[in-house]
Design a protein around this motif. Structure first.
Motif, short mmCIF file in Angstrom:
data_model
loop_
_atom_site.label_atom_id
_atom_site.label_comp_id
_atom_site.label_asym_id
_atom_site.label_seq_id
_atom_site.Cartn_x
_atom_site.Cartn_y
_atom_site.Cartn_z
N ILE A 147 46.10 60.55 88.10
CA ILE A 147 45.12 59.47 88.23
C ILE A 147 44.23 59.57 87.00
CG2 ILE A 147 43.17 58.60 89.57
CD1 ILE A 147 44.51 60.15 92.00
N VAL A 148 44.14 58.47 86.24
CA VAL A 148 43.31 58.47 85.04
C VAL A 148 42.26 57.38 85.19
CG1 VAL A 148 43.27 58.19 82.54
CG2 VAL A 148 45.23 59.29 83.64
N GLU A 149 41.01 57.74 84.91
CA GLU A 149 39.92 56.77 84.97
C GLU A 149 39.12 56.85 83.68
OE1 GLU A 149 39.15 56.85 89.79
OE2 GLU A 149 37.70 57.83 88.49
N LYS A 150 38.70 55.69 83.22
CA LYS A 150 37.82 55.62 82.06
C LYS A 150 36.39 55.54 82.60
CE LYS A 150 38.21 53.63 77.57
NZ LYS A 150 38.81 52.55 76.79
N ILE A 151 35.55 56.43 82.13
CA ILE A 151 34.19 56.58 82.66
C ILE A 151 33.18 56.41 81.53
CG2 ILE A 151 32.59 58.13 83.87
CD1 ILE A 151 34.96 57.59 85.62
N GLU A 152 32.05 55.81 81.84
CA GLU A 152 30.95 55.73 80.88
C GLU A 152 29.78 56.53 81.43
OE1 GLU A 152 28.10 52.24 79.79
OE2 GLU A 152 29.85 52.14 78.46
N LEU A 153 29.26 57.43 80.60
CA LEU A 153 28.10 58.23 80.97
C LEU A 153 26.95 57.93 80.02
CD1 LEU A 153 29.63 61.78 81.62
CD2 LEU A 153 28.92 60.08 83.31
N ASN A 154 25.74 58.13 80.53
CA ASN A 154 24.56 57.88 79.72
C ASN A 154 23.57 59.04 79.91
OD1 ASN A 154 22.64 56.72 78.09
ND2 ASN A 154 21.94 55.27 79.62
N PHE A 155 23.43 59.87 78.90
CA PHE A 155 22.48 60.97 78.89
C PHE A 155 21.71 60.89 77.58
CE2 PHE A 155 25.23 62.53 82.18
CZ PHE A 155 24.39 63.27 82.99
N PRO A 156 20.64 60.08 77.55
CA PRO A 156 19.88 59.91 76.31
C PRO A 156 19.51 61.25 75.68
CG PRO A 156 19.07 58.43 78.01
CD PRO A 156 20.06 59.36 78.67
N GLY A 157 19.71 61.32 74.37
CA GLY A 157 19.37 62.52 73.63
C GLY A 157 20.54 63.47 73.42
N LEU A 158 21.62 63.28 74.17
CA LEU A 158 22.78 64.16 74.02
C LEU A 158 23.84 63.49 73.15
CD1 LEU A 158 23.29 65.60 77.60
CD2 LEU A 158 22.21 66.69 75.65
N LYS A 159 24.52 64.28 72.38
CA LYS A 159 25.60 63.76 71.53
C LYS A 159 26.97 64.11 72.11
CE LYS A 159 26.97 61.82 67.65
NZ LYS A 159 27.03 60.40 67.60
N GLN A 160 27.08 65.32 72.64
CA GLN A 160 28.37 65.75 73.19
C GLN A 160 28.32 65.71 74.72
OE1 GLN A 160 30.14 69.20 71.50
NE2 GLN A 160 29.34 68.78 69.47
N LEU A 161 29.19 64.90 75.29
CA LEU A 161 29.20 64.70 76.74
C LEU A 161 30.42 65.31 77.42
CD1 LEU A 161 28.13 60.93 76.72
CD2 LEU A 161 26.68 62.90 77.16
N ILE A 162 31.28 65.99 76.67
CA ILE A 162 32.56 66.43 77.22
C ILE A 162 32.40 67.32 78.46
CG2 ILE A 162 32.82 68.39 75.63
CD1 ILE A 162 35.63 66.16 77.12
N ASN A 163 31.44 68.23 78.47
CA ASN A 163 31.28 69.10 79.64
C ASN A 163 30.88 68.30 80.88
OD1 ASN A 163 31.99 71.52 78.36
ND2 ASN A 163 29.94 71.72 77.51
N ARG A 164 30.12 67.24 80.68
CA ARG A 164 29.74 66.39 81.81
C ARG A 164 30.95 65.60 82.31
NH1 ARG A 164 26.18 68.07 78.77
NH2 ARG A 164 24.12 68.54 79.49
N PHE A 165 31.80 65.15 81.39
CA PHE A 165 33.04 64.48 81.81
C PHE A 165 33.93 65.45 82.58
CE2 PHE A 165 32.07 61.40 78.35
CZ PHE A 165 32.15 60.22 79.10
N GLU A 166 34.01 66.69 82.12
CA GLU A 166 34.83 67.71 82.80
C GLU A 166 34.31 67.97 84.21
OE1 GLU A 166 37.62 69.22 81.74
OE2 GLU A 166 37.59 69.12 79.55
N LEU A 167 32.99 68.10 84.36
CA LEU A 167 32.40 68.30 85.67
C LEU A 167 32.63 67.08 86.56
CD1 LEU A 167 30.73 70.05 87.61
CD2 LEU A 167 28.67 69.03 86.60
N LEU A 168 32.51 65.91 85.99
CA LEU A 168 32.75 64.68 86.74
C LEU A 168 34.20 64.62 87.22
CD1 LEU A 168 31.45 62.07 87.72
CD2 LEU A 168 32.18 61.01 85.59
#
Length: 182
Positions: A48-69
């Motif tokens: 199952i593959v999903e494209k997700i958009e995250l918004n964490f103002p001030g952060l440049k690298q979001l990969i760990n948040r995508f992994e947790l998600l």
């Protein structure tokens, strides 16, 4: 195909093996907003593959948040949507595994992560996915709780540094006062 377990504890009791991974290009993150892919593979089912958009103002690298998600979404799909019991979730992100604080989540080497292998193999095709799913309120809360906990730990470290500096200053002042008394 028999799955190999890479953790200790209750994972040997698991009947359902779930692999998760995420992919995001930090160079495309603008003002803390970025889009990434999460991949979840349950047992031998199609990923199952999903494209997700995250918004964490001030952060440049979001990969760990995508992994947790991806881990949180895997739990949701397995337990709530599919009604599976006795699950073990695997991720190749040590950071996300640590953040999840769930005994049903274990680290697996990248080459043994079925979801990661799939993303790697099908990456160019997956980049063409246009439908973007926004995180649910529950997922956002989990990500924000994690962010608050990280910030709290940083603050505690800073407080400890300040306290140590203050203690050194008090010690120096006591020494100075003792010298003056002599």
């Amino acid at each position: 195909m028999q799955s190999t377990l890479f953790s200790i504890g209750n994972s040997t009791k698991a009947e359902n093996f779930i692999y998760t991974d995420a992919s995001a290009d930090w160079k495309k993150t603008v003002n803390g907003r970025g889009t990434g892919l999460i991949c979840i593979q349950i047992n031998e089912e199609a990923p199952i593959v999903e494209k997700i958009e995250l918004n964490f103002p001030g952060l440049k690298q979001l990969i760990n948040r995508f992994e947790l998600l991806a881990i949180e979404r895997a739990k949701e799909i397995a337990i709530i949507e599919k009604g599976l019991n006795n699950i073990q979730i695997f991720s190749d992100s040590k950071v996300a595994v640590g953040w999840s604080k769930d005994t049903k989540v274990s680290w697996v080497p990248r080459e043994n992560n079925k979801a990661g292998v799939y993303l790697e193999k099908e990456g160019s095709f997956l980049d063409r996915i246009t439908k973007v799913r926004n995180p649910t309120e529950k997922e956002i809360v989990k990500l924000k709780e994690n962010e608050i906990e990280k910030q709290t730990k940083l603050l505690k470290k800073e407080e400890i540094k300040v306290l140590k500096k203050e203690e050194k200053l008090r010690f120096k002042e006591l020494k100075r006062l003792k010298r003056l008394k002599k």
